[in-house]
Enzyme design. Structure first.
Site, PDB file in Angstrom:
ATOM      1  CB  SER A  64     -91.114  91.636 -15.824  1.00  7.82           C
ATOM      2  OG  SER A  64     -92.072  92.269 -15.001  1.00  7.82           O
ATOM      3  NE  ARG A 118     -81.011  73.446   0.148  1.00 10.20           N
ATOM      4  CZ  ARG A 118     -80.182  73.608   1.180  1.00 10.20           C
ATOM      5  NH1 ARG A 118     -79.726  74.796   1.473  1.00 10.20           N
ATOM      6  NH2 ARG A 118     -79.811  72.589   1.904  1.00 10.20           N
ATOM      7  CD  GLU A 159     -77.699  75.927  -1.631  1.00  5.89           C
ATOM      8  OE1 GLU A 159     -76.622  75.441  -1.259  1.00  5.89           O
ATOM      9  OE2 GLU A 159     -78.802  75.348  -1.514  1.00  5.89           O
TER      10      GLU A 159
END
Length: 157
Positions: free
Chosen positions: A124, A98, A101
């Site tokens: 950053s 995930r 994804e």
């Protein structure tokens, strides 16, 4: 060639195994581990255990003292991490997948909003914090992940 033996020196994997074994045997959470390391979050402590951050001597001593682990574990916690050294393929573990994804689905939109609000630059990952919290919802609890990174504008020359 005479190669010196590793005197009590642990690899990061050995260090992690010792800490996670103690954590599990004692029934501790990452939050409870972090309580033993003043000024450090559960995510920082977990990332140190999983080789994404290094601890100061004081941090490492506080954690290893709390778990009754020795100096070799504390020394391994202080070594510079090897960030991004995982397998370069997309992971099959559903939870970790995930995290791949989300930027595939929302990455371009997130980038567009960052550029609209901050200008041309990046977030950053060095001046950075991440937090994971549980938020109760009537339809089922939610995972709330917060990325907090300093904005770094691209240099123009």
């Amino acid at each position: 060639m005479n190669i010196p033996e590793r005197e009590n020196k642990l690899t990061k994997s050995e260090m992690r195994a010792k800490i996670l074994t103690e954590k599990e045997e004692r029934g501790l959470t990452y939050e409870e581990l972090a309580d033993h390391v003043p000024g450090r979050s559960k995510m920082f402590v977990a990332s140190s255990i999983f080789d994404a951050a290094s601890m100061t001597p004081e941090d490492a001593e506080a954690l290893t003292d709390a778990l009754d682990l020795g100096e070799p574990v504390a020394e391994a916690l202080q070594e510079a991490p090897m960030k991004g050294m995982e397998d370069p393929t997309i992971p099959s573990d559903p939870c970790i997948y995930r995290f791949y994804e989300v930027p595939q689905v929302y990455g371009r939109a997130m980038k567009a909003v960052i550029h609209e609000e901050f200008g041309d630059g990046i977030m950053s990952a060095i001046d950075f914090e991440v937090d994971v919290q549980r938020e109760e919802h009537e339809d089922g609890d939610h995972v709330v992940i917060t990325y907090d990174g300093k904005f770094l504008p691209y240099k123009r020359w």
